[in-house]
Design an enzyme around this catalytic site. Structure first.
Site, PDB file in Angstrom:
ATOM      1  N   SER A 109       0.831  -1.207   0.000  1.00  0.00           N
ATOM      2  CA  SER A 109       0.000   0.000   0.000  1.00  0.00           C
ATOM      3  C   SER A 109       0.861   1.250   0.000  1.00  0.00           C
ATOM      4  O   SER A 109       1.975   1.260   0.552  1.00  0.00           O
ATOM      5  CB  SER A 109      -0.859  -0.023   1.273  1.00  0.00           C
ATOM      6  OG  SER A 109      -1.448   1.230   1.482  1.00  0.00           O
ATOM      7  N   TYR A 142      -2.193  -0.957  10.653  1.00  0.00           N
ATOM      8  CA  TYR A 142      -2.405  -1.514   9.308  1.00  0.00           C
ATOM      9  C   TYR A 142      -1.188  -1.245   8.423  1.00  0.00           C
ATOM     10  O   TYR A 142      -0.646  -2.161   7.782  1.00  0.00           O
ATOM     11  CB  TYR A 142      -3.673  -0.905   8.676  1.00  0.00           C
ATOM     12  CG  TYR A 142      -3.752  -1.166   7.190  1.00  0.00           C
ATOM     13  CD1 TYR A 142      -4.076  -2.430   6.709  1.00  0.00           C
ATOM     14  CD2 TYR A 142      -3.474  -0.156   6.263  1.00  0.00           C
ATOM     15  CE1 TYR A 142      -4.125  -2.685   5.343  1.00  0.00           C
ATOM     16  CE2 TYR A 142      -3.519  -0.403   4.909  1.00  0.00           C
ATOM     17  CZ  TYR A 142      -3.843  -1.661   4.451  1.00  0.00           C
ATOM     18  OH  TYR A 142      -3.880  -1.913   3.094  1.00  0.00           O
ATOM     19  N   LYS A 155       1.899  -3.819   6.545  1.00  0.00           N
ATOM     20  CA  LYS A 155       2.356  -3.833   5.145  1.00  0.00           C
ATOM     21  C   LYS A 155       3.874  -3.674   5.089  1.00  0.00           C
ATOM     22  O   LYS A 155       4.555  -4.377   4.340  1.00  0.00           O
ATOM     23  CB  LYS A 155       1.652  -2.726   4.347  1.00  0.00           C
ATOM     24  CG  LYS A 155       0.170  -2.930   4.188  1.00  0.00           C
ATOM     25  CD  LYS A 155      -0.140  -4.167   3.366  1.00  0.00           C
ATOM     26  CE  LYS A 155      -1.605  -4.515   3.348  1.00  0.00           C
ATOM     27  NZ  LYS A 155      -1.891  -5.823   2.776  1.00  0.00           N
TER      28      LYS A 155
END
Ligand SMILES: NC(=O)c1ccc[n+]([C@@H]2O[C@H](COP(=O)([O-])OP(=O)(O)OC[C@H]3O[C@@H](n4cnc5c(N)ncnc54)[C@H](O)[C@@H]3O)[C@@H](O)[C@H]2O)c1
Length: 332
Positions: free
Chosen positions: A124, A148, A152
């Site tokens: 991302s 989050y 990643k």
């Protein structure tokens, strides 16, 4: 190639399955349906007139993953399965680290055990943190503002270290910007439960009058009109980017931004939606949302030079396709 697509029933995964099948690859989907519906598997088959093997499993389950590798010939993995709600990750960090990082480790482990040397990972733009736009692959990832984003960065790091230790292992880390829209058929698209976190599903629900008005988080950012700027990319362009990345995968680790390279403000997107679909979107400006950055858009030159890939569909197509899906699928 036979490609194992984890999270292949979800938003990006399902569109990518269509692109893979249309490009002549075979697809095996592993998904626990946590955030998706089984009927999407049937829609993928219907839209491509092709077969898909579907395993309803959790990809953190080592034994279940091992069984898939043992019982199938797999040439590569595209790993989409994961949790993706930034705000939720702040409240439930352990769930996010466990699901997103452990799944990557379990899959990479199975790849090494069964000599599967192609791995494409859903990363991302979040990993760029508060770098200066446009974000380029040469920039060092910065600490992100939420668990989050950290899942990643960690997964990227784990896959990079594995590739260093195993020279035959080829990894493509694809950093997505803001996927929106739907398949041109209107049969599959983004269908979040509850109040959407992302702008486009929110806009389509306001257009449908399911929600009264759009809440725009802040109009005092240093951007063209004060609202946040993002790089929206049509979901089918993103899907096709995966096929190109997979087809061109060579040994080592390759990082690519998948975006359009163009920043669009919230108000510009609202205007484009109104023009594309001839619908008024009522909105109100509310406070900034914690963790949001002013601008996020990609430098897309690397994907263009090395993969020959660029996003082809424009903002109007994104808005039309998102709306077609909303009226076709979400009838109530
Ligand atoms: N949508 C975005 O804006 C965006 C942006 C950047 C990166 N990503 C990443 O792309 C990937 C796909 O995103 P999406 O928008 O399609 O999300 P999604 O929620 O629509 O799809 C994810 C799929 O994975 C499945 N899943 C989750 N955990 C699982 C597990 N442990 N085992 C098996 N299946 C599991 C879900 O049921 C769902 O079908 C995610 O990893 C996400 O973090 C998404």
């Amino acid at each position: 190639m036979n490609i194992l697509v984890t999270g292949g029933v979800g938003y990006i995964g399902s569109h990518t399955c269509i692109s893979l099948l249309e490009s002549g690859h075979s697809v095996i989907i592993a998904d626990n349906l946590y955030n998706s519906k089984r009927e999407t598997v049937e829609k993928i088959k219907y839209l491509t007139n092709d077969n898909v093997d579907f395993y309803e499993i959790d990809v953190t389950d080592t034994q279940a993953v091992d069984d898939i590798f043992k019982n199938n010939i797999i040439d590569g993995v595209i790993h989409f399965a994961g949790f993706k709600a930034v705000g939720e990750s702040v409240k439930l960090p352990l769930n996010y680290y466990y699901n997103n990082v452990v799944s990557t480790m379990v899959l990479a482990d199975a790849c090494l055990k069964y000599n599967v040397n192609r791995f494409v990972f859903s990363s991302s733009a979040t990993v760029y943190g508060n770098n200066t736009v446009p974000f380029s692959e040469t920039m060092d990832p910065l600490p992100t503002t939420n668990p989050y984003g950290e899942t990643k960065s960690m997964s990227e790091r784990i896959l990079t270290d594995i590739a260093r230790a195993n020279p035959a292992f080829s990894v493509s880390l694809l950093r997505y910007f803001n996927p929106v829209g739907a398949h041109e058929s209107g049969l599959i698209g983004e269908s979040p439960n509850g109040i959407p976190n992302n702008l486009m599903p929110y806009v389509t629900q306001v257009a449908k009058r399911k929600l009264e008005k759009l809440r725009i988080f802040g109009n005092d950012y240093p951007t063209v009109d004060g609202t946040g700027v993002r790089d929206y990319i049509h979901i089918m362009d993103l899907a096709e980017g995966h096929v190109v990345a997979l087809n061109n995968l060579t040994e080592g680790v390759h990082i690519y931004n998948l975006g359009t390279g163009k920043g669009t403000s919230v108000l510009e997107l609202v205007k484009a939606f109104e023009v594309a679909n001839d619908i008024t979107i009522p909105y109100e400006i509310v406070d900034r949302r914690p963790g949001d950055i002013a601008s996020c858009y990609a430098d897309v030159s690397k994907a263009k030079q090395e993969l020959g890939w660029i996003a082809k569909r424009d903002l109007i197509a994104m808005c039309k396709d998102a709306w077609r899906f909303e009226i076709k699928i979400n009838k109530n």
